[in-house]
Write a protein that holds these residues in place. Sequence first.
Motif, PDB file in Angstrom:
ATOM      1  N   ALA A 127       0.829  -1.209   0.000  1.00 37.05           N
ATOM      2  CA  ALA A 127       0.000   0.000   0.000  1.00 37.05           C
ATOM      3  C   ALA A 127       0.859   1.253   0.000  1.00 37.05           C
ATOM      4  O   ALA A 127       0.556   2.241  -0.674  1.00 37.05           O
ATOM      5  CB  ALA A 127      -0.924  -0.007   1.223  1.00 37.05           C
ATOM      6  N   GLU A 128       1.992   1.189   0.777  1.00 36.09           N
ATOM      7  CA  GLU A 128       2.891   2.351   0.786  1.00 36.09           C
ATOM      8  C   GLU A 128       3.547   2.554  -0.563  1.00 36.09           C
ATOM      9  O   GLU A 128       3.707   3.700  -1.025  1.00 36.09           O
ATOM     10  CB  GLU A 128       3.939   2.165   1.886  1.00 36.09           C
ATOM     11  CG  GLU A 128       3.364   2.238   3.307  1.00 36.09           C
ATOM     12  CD  GLU A 128       4.370   1.879   4.367  1.00 36.09           C
ATOM     13  OE1 GLU A 128       4.211   2.340   5.510  1.00 36.09           O
ATOM     14  OE2 GLU A 128       5.321   1.110   4.058  1.00 36.09           O
ATOM     15  N   ARG A 129       3.942   1.455  -1.216  1.00 32.35           N
ATOM     16  CA  ARG A 129       4.525   1.589  -2.563  1.00 32.35           C
ATOM     17  C   ARG A 129       3.529   2.190  -3.552  1.00 32.35           C
ATOM     18  O   ARG A 129       3.875   3.074  -4.350  1.00 32.35           O
ATOM     19  CB  ARG A 129       4.981   0.215  -3.058  1.00 32.35           C
ATOM     20  CG  ARG A 129       6.158  -0.372  -2.279  1.00 32.35           C
ATOM     21  CD  ARG A 129       6.738  -1.530  -3.060  1.00 32.35           C
ATOM     22  NE  ARG A 129       7.735  -2.245  -2.281  1.00 32.35           N
ATOM     23  CZ  ARG A 129       7.500  -3.376  -1.613  1.00 32.35           C
ATOM     24  NH1 ARG A 129       6.301  -3.926  -1.673  1.00 32.35           N
ATOM     25  NH2 ARG A 129       8.457  -3.950  -0.912  1.00 32.35           N
ATOM     26  N   LEU A 130       2.275   1.754  -3.530  1.00 34.93           N
ATOM     27  CA  LEU A 130       1.252   2.300  -4.438  1.00 34.93           C
ATOM     28  C   LEU A 130       1.009   3.775  -4.170  1.00 34.93           C
ATOM     29  O   LEU A 130       0.821   4.575  -5.106  1.00 34.93           O
ATOM     30  CB  LEU A 130      -0.048   1.517  -4.261  1.00 34.93           C
ATOM     31  CG  LEU A 130      -0.026   0.061  -4.767  1.00 34.93           C
ATOM     32  CD1 LEU A 130      -1.339  -0.639  -4.422  1.00 34.93           C
ATOM     33  CD2 LEU A 130       0.217   0.019  -6.280  1.00 34.93           C
ATOM     34  N   GLY A 131       1.043   4.170  -2.902  1.00 37.79           N
ATOM     35  CA  GLY A 131       0.843   5.577  -2.579  1.00 37.79           C
ATOM     36  C   GLY A 131       1.960   6.452  -3.120  1.00 37.79           C
ATOM     37  O   GLY A 131       1.718   7.524  -3.665  1.00 37.79           O
ATOM     38  N   SER A 135       1.688   6.680  -6.928  1.00 35.70           N
ATOM     39  CA  SER A 135       0.612   7.599  -7.317  1.00 35.70           C
ATOM     40  C   SER A 135       1.045   9.037  -7.155  1.00 35.70           C
ATOM     41  O   SER A 135       0.760   9.898  -8.004  1.00 35.70           O
ATOM     42  CB  SER A 135      -0.622   7.306  -6.454  1.00 35.70           C
ATOM     43  OG  SER A 135      -1.647   8.251  -6.736  1.00 35.70           O
ATOM     44  N   LEU A 136       1.796   9.321  -6.087  1.00 33.76           N
ATOM     45  CA  LEU A 136       2.275  10.684  -5.869  1.00 33.76           C
ATOM     46  C   LEU A 136       3.250  11.108  -6.960  1.00 33.76           C
ATOM     47  O   LEU A 136       3.189  12.232  -7.488  1.00 33.76           O
ATOM     48  CB  LEU A 136       2.919  10.769  -4.484  1.00 33.76           C
ATOM     49  CG  LEU A 136       3.516  12.118  -4.101  1.00 33.76           C
ATOM     50  CD1 LEU A 136       2.445  13.200  -4.071  1.00 33.76           C
ATOM     51  CD2 LEU A 136       4.215  12.034  -2.760  1.00 33.76           C
ATOM     52  N   LEU A 137       4.186  10.213  -7.288  1.00 34.55           N
ATOM     53  CA  LEU A 137       5.165  10.535  -8.336  1.00 34.55           C
ATOM     54  C   LEU A 137       4.479  10.763  -9.680  1.00 34.55           C
ATOM     55  O   LEU A 137       4.870  11.656 -10.447  1.00 34.55           O
ATOM     56  CB  LEU A 137       6.189   9.403  -8.443  1.00 34.55           C
ATOM     57  CG  LEU A 137       7.121   9.231  -7.235  1.00 34.55           C
ATOM     58  CD1 LEU A 137       8.019   8.015  -7.433  1.00 34.55           C
ATOM     59  CD2 LEU A 137       7.979  10.479  -7.044  1.00 34.55           C
ATOM     60  N   THR A 138       3.451   9.954  -9.978  1.00 41.38           N
ATOM     61  CA  THR A 138       2.729  10.133 -11.255  1.00 41.38           C
ATOM     62  C   THR A 138       2.063  11.489 -11.296  1.00 41.38           C
ATOM     63  O   THR A 138       2.112  12.205 -12.311  1.00 41.38           O
ATOM     64  CB  THR A 138       1.690   9.015 -11.401  1.00 41.38           C
ATOM     65  OG1 THR A 138       2.353   7.742 -11.335  1.00 41.38           O
ATOM     66  CG2 THR A 138       0.944   9.134 -12.719  1.00 41.38           C
ATOM     67  N   THR A 139       1.444  11.872 -10.194  1.00 38.94           N
ATOM     68  CA  THR A 139       0.759  13.181 -10.155  1.00 38.94           C
ATOM     69  C   THR A 139       1.756  14.315 -10.343  1.00 38.94           C
ATOM     70  O   THR A 139       1.511  15.285 -11.079  1.00 38.94           O
ATOM     71  CB  THR A 139       0.019  13.326  -8.821  1.00 38.94           C
ATOM     72  OG1 THR A 139      -0.914  12.244  -8.659  1.00 38.94           O
ATOM     73  CG2 THR A 139      -0.748  14.635  -8.752  1.00 38.94           C
ATOM     74  N   VAL A 140       2.905  14.202  -9.644  1.00 39.79           N
ATOM     75  CA  VAL A 140       3.920  15.265  -9.774  1.00 39.79           C
ATOM     76  C   VAL A 140       4.445  15.333 -11.198  1.00 39.79           C
ATOM     77  O   VAL A 140       4.676  16.421 -11.769  1.00 39.79           O
ATOM     78  CB  VAL A 140       5.056  15.001  -8.762  1.00 39.79           C
ATOM     79  CG1 VAL A 140       6.206  15.966  -9.018  1.00 39.79           C
ATOM     80  CG2 VAL A 140       4.543  15.139  -7.337  1.00 39.79           C
ATOM     81  N   SER A 141       4.653  14.169 -11.835  1.00 36.87           N
ATOM     82  CA  SER A 141       5.170  14.140 -13.207  1.00 36.87           C
ATOM     83  C   SER A 141       4.206  14.812 -14.178  1.00 36.87           C
ATOM     84  O   SER A 141       4.605  15.598 -15.062  1.00 36.87           O
ATOM     85  CB  SER A 141       5.421  12.697 -13.650  1.00 36.87           C
ATOM     86  OG  SER A 141       6.366  12.091 -12.802  1.00 36.87           O
TER      87      SER A 141
END
Length: 798
Positions: free
Chosen positions: A776-780, A783-789
């Motif tokens: 779950a921590e890896r998915l979070g 998801s954060l990195l994708t949003t920032v990108s």
Amino acid sequence: MRTKDKLSHFIHCILFYPAVFLLLALTGSYQASAQAATRSRVDQLSDEDVQNFYERAQASGLSEAQIEQAAMSQGYTLDDIAKMRKRITALRAQSSRPLSQSVIDKQTGRTLPPDLSRRTDSLTITRKDTSKKLRVFGASLFENANLSFEPNLRIATPRNYVVGPDDEIKIDISGASTGNFELKVSPDGTVKIPDLAPIFVSGLTIEQAEQRIIDRLRKGGYQGLGTAGSGTSANITLTNIRSIRVTLVGEVVRPGTYTISSLGSAFNALYLAGGPNPETGSFRKISVIRGNRVVRTIDLYDYILRADQRDNIQLRDQDVIRVADYETHVELKGQVRRPAIFEVLPGETLKTVLGFAGGFADDAYRASITLRRNTSRERRIVTISEDQIGAFIPQGGDKYEVGKILERYENRVQVAGAVMRPGDYSLEPGLETVRQLINRADGLRKDAFTNRASIMRERPDMDRENLSFDLGKLMRGEIADIPLMRQDSLTVLSIRDLREKYYVIIEGAVNLPDSIEFVANMSVADLVAQAGGFQEGAKPNLVEVARRIRQDSAGIRATKLEIYRFAIDRNLQITSMKSDSGTSAEFKLKPFDIVYIRTSPNYEEQQQVYVYGEIMQPGNYSIFSREERISDLIKRAGGLKPQAYITGAQFKRKGIIIGNDLSRILTDSGIEENLLLRAQDTLYIPKRPEIVGVEGAVLNSSAVSYKEDYKFGDYISEAGGTTDNARKSKAYIVYPNGRKARTHHFLFFSFRPKVYPGSTIVVPFKPLESNKLSTAERLGILSLLTTVSIALVNILLR
């Protein structure tokens, strides 16, 4: 007609029941004369025969009177019937009572009726009241299971005892004529003597009944009976007594009708009913009503307080006991001997109530009593002085409280400290000043500090003040004497109170090193003697004393202490002394000196080592040289046995294995592994072991038999191989002699240590990854990195 039918049925039962027939078909003719007193056949029947007769007679449906009439119609006398009745009554009473209760009094032959009322409820158990609420005085009297007021069968028949139906009277005639009759009073109040007319005795006292019976016997043939000089006398006694029924009404715990013995008393009946109700009943107005007339009014306080039993009258059949409502209850608590709720009758005063409570307690405040009284709207406080107690009339609901005297004295002065008799003294004529107080205390001690004494005095506002003065001048008359006041406390200090506690210390090679109280004129030898003398290893010619520097000096001294050195022989005689000042005067100790007794450098207690196992002479060995080593110990023990396993030898110091190689020590004693021996060292030489242990991160931790051609990895395989979390590269081996060896690596090669018998192979576990990210921590994070990108791309495209 109904009675006749039952009588026919009774005769029919006789024909079918042999036991009953045996009772009634008594053979032989009965001599009617009273002088021919023969033994009845009833006496020859067993208890079992009598019991069978009673049970079958009950089954016939006839009453006891009808059974007696049927027996008399067949020619059997009242004497036979009376004896049978007596035996039936005794058997019934015996079967209905607990085994522990006595049914028949052996001295009088008197029995209690079997149908008496019993009190078996929980009130017969005395309970300890743990609540703080006051109880009604007297309520515990009828809760005591050991105080039932049951009549005593062993007493002589009271001469005023009133005879009634079911009583049994025994007549013994002796002298010129003899006879024996046991008569039962019939329901119509008569007793029947054979060949004589019935004698009416019901309602007469036992004394009156006796005179009437003797008079009838005298007229019936016993000439001169009861007359002086006739030679014939009669003794009439009451054997079986009847039961009577009394009714208790009013404010009792359990009102009702109770069956008691005709010898029973009023207290006995009250006990059966649980006594007066403590909440509503009166303990002082209990009426015994007989024939609608009050014959006695009972006040239980007379019995409780004075053991007066005049009101405990004997009851009669159909008596009524009525417990009235209480009129006045008052509560008395505090410093009295028996705090409780008391019942007060008209005309009684507060002094009477105090008498009920046993009077004041020893520490009671008697000057006044506090009263809380109910008015029509509220309560009010009344203070009753000591001289009003005798005339003060209590009212219902009054609550009196007796206080406690104050913890203070009206005429006390105290003296403490360095006087011969410190303590409390009374302020009185002849003891009014400080000098008089000290003289009354037998004067000052020799250690008294007379330059200053102090008085602690209580001011009018309860604050305390200190008065200091020169006691020496006061005692010599150089200053005026000081008058004392109530509660003054004089303190005379001792010179010891104004200094540190003096002591000296002795340490080192003495038997009882300790801190010892200083006394003047004490020498070093005296101190050594008090410390139990020198130890065996003491060096008497080297004794040091460290002394504090007590004199003031203008500057700061370079030295902190004064040191004195002595040479003392074992007879505690000083042979020489040296000091920093070089003085040689006789030396005396001073407070706070510290004396050191040194130990001889060549003195040592025996120190032992222990060797055991496969050695020629195992056991304890003393270390005789400071240079003695392991190899020397083996030689002293006779060397090793042939089966000794040198590689596995274990050398321990303080319980810890010291890793070394005994084979190298025996080959070359000059190596560093050949350790010097110390006290309590142990050396164990084992036999050659046949196993190798494998533990840690393996599938099956176990012991594997040693094989010459097996290598390190082979033993791990024997244990099932390593687990997934094993650190294979960190595997190591523990040899039986305590040494350890690990796996070495060079480039792509691993070098495993050699395995010897008795070794243990250990494969460590990998450390737990406590900071490893969960799914779950890896998915979070992803998801954060994708949003920032995506946000960065949008910014760049603009």
